[in-house]
Design an enzyme around this catalytic site. Structure first.
Site, PDB file in Angstrom:
ATOM      1  N   ASP A 281       0.838  -1.198   0.000  1.00 61.04           N
ATOM      2  CA  ASP A 281       0.000   0.000   0.000  1.00 61.04           C
ATOM      3  C   ASP A 281       0.873   1.249   0.000  1.00 61.04           C
ATOM      4  O   ASP A 281       1.152   1.818   1.050  1.00 61.04           O
ATOM      5  CB  ASP A 281      -0.920  -0.032   1.233  1.00 61.04           C
ATOM      6  CG  ASP A 281      -1.773   1.216   1.345  1.00 61.04           C
ATOM      7  OD1 ASP A 281      -1.825   1.989   0.370  1.00 61.04           O
ATOM      8  OD2 ASP A 281      -2.382   1.410   2.413  1.00 61.04           O
TER       9      ASP A 281
ATOM     10  N   LYS B 229       0.031   3.749  -2.194  1.00 61.67           N
ATOM     11  CA  LYS B 229      -0.851   4.764  -2.793  1.00 61.67           C
ATOM     12  C   LYS B 229      -0.079   5.582  -3.822  1.00 61.67           C
ATOM     13  O   LYS B 229       0.014   6.814  -3.748  1.00 61.67           O
ATOM     14  CB  LYS B 229      -1.476   5.641  -1.721  1.00 61.67           C
ATOM     15  CG  LYS B 229      -2.360   4.835  -0.767  1.00 61.67           C
ATOM     16  CD  LYS B 229      -3.124   5.698   0.202  1.00 61.67           C
ATOM     17  CE  LYS B 229      -3.939   4.862   1.168  1.00 61.67           C
ATOM     18  NZ  LYS B 229      -3.115   4.131   2.155  1.00 61.67           N
TER      19      LYS B 229
ATOM     20  N   ASP C  25       2.077   9.473  -8.884  1.00 62.60           N
ATOM     21  CA  ASP C  25       3.087  10.356  -9.510  1.00 62.60           C
ATOM     22  C   ASP C  25       2.920  10.333 -11.030  1.00 62.60           C
ATOM     23  O   ASP C  25       1.959   9.757 -11.560  1.00 62.60           O
ATOM     24  CB  ASP C  25       4.487   9.876  -9.070  1.00 62.60           C
ATOM     25  CG  ASP C  25       5.446  11.043  -8.873  1.00 62.60           C
ATOM     26  OD1 ASP C  25       5.554  11.880  -9.799  1.00 62.60           O
ATOM     27  OD2 ASP C  25       6.081  11.118  -7.812  1.00 62.60           O
TER      28      ASP C  25
END
Ligand code: O7E
EC number: 4.1.1.23
Length: 221
Positions: free
Chosen positions: A60, A62, A65
């Site tokens: 995880d 997240k 970019d």
């Protein structure tokens, strides 16, 4: 990821020994372990391979970019032994495509956050959550992250994606969601952290939540 207990452990502890002990103790009752920044920043990326002895690992991070950076991050995640990675959807289709491309090279999965479980999740992300869910389905993601604190949102998102994607749902227990309600609303797995790893007996806590899921919302299953 095989669906048995319909539960994923969020292992947000910062001690390596504790993490390994909890993962071993609860492995019978969870289908995967989610590892994120608290544990990886404290112990290093090597913890992913160590934990993978007990369950499939969802990393995880997240990821949020530009496509090239997402590509580089996902390579590190899968080289480290993760079975899936969690990425943000709000960065757009090209950023998501970069993650899915790397995942498919490694034969691994991508989960996309459509909206988040905390109160602030309703502020900016929720209004675009359904569009993110549609994009994730079109891009060929494996699954979505949707909030267990708002089962009605899980239901709405399930309606949009049909059976195309899986849904994993955090926010059970400490954040107020009830596991069986969220599964009944259309989630495939609930993600549970503090209610398990902060319990006197994580194993007992995991067993009880697994039993509650099996029994269903009114204990009728
Ligand atoms: O509240 P807990 O302790 O049961 O932990 C929930 C975990 O799910 C924790 O790791 C948190 O970072 C994560 N999470 C949410 O709580 N809400 C979200 O909207 C999204 C996540 C998350 O993990 O996103 C990827 C699944």
């Amino acid at each position: 990821m095989e669906k048995k207990s319909c539960m994923i452990l969020a292992l947000d502890v910062s001690d390596r020994e504790e993490a390994l002990k909890i993962a071993e103790d609860v492995s019978e009752f969870v289908d995967a372990v989610k590892v994120g920044y608290p544990l990886v920043l404290a112990t290093g990326l090597g913890i992913i391979r160590e934990l993978s002895e007990f369950a499939p690992i969802i990393a995880d991070f997240k990821v949020a970019d530009i496509p090239n950076t997402n590509h580089l991050i996902c390579e590190q995640v899968f080289e480290a032994g993760a079975d899936a990675v969690i990425v943000q959807g709000f960065t757009g289709r090209d950023s998501l495509d970069a993650c899915i491309e790397v995942a498919s090279e490694y034969g691994k999965d991508v989960f996309v956050v459509s909206e988040m479980s905390h109160p602030g999740g309703a502020e900016f992300l929720q209004p675009v959550g359904e569009a993110i869910a549609r994009m994730a389905a079109q891009a060929g993601a494996f699954g979505l992250v949707a909030p267990a604190t708002r089962p009605e949102r899980v239901k709405a998102i399930r309606k949009i994606i049909g059976d195309k994607l899986t849904i994993i749902s955090p926010g059970v227990g400490a954040q107020g969601g009830k596991a069986s309600d969220v599964i009944a609303a259309g989630a495939d797995w609930v993600i549970v952290g503090r209610s398990i790893y902060r319990a006197d007996s994580p194993r007992k806590a995991a067993r009880e939540i697994a039993a509650e899921i099996e029994a269903g919302p009114n204990g009728e299953n």
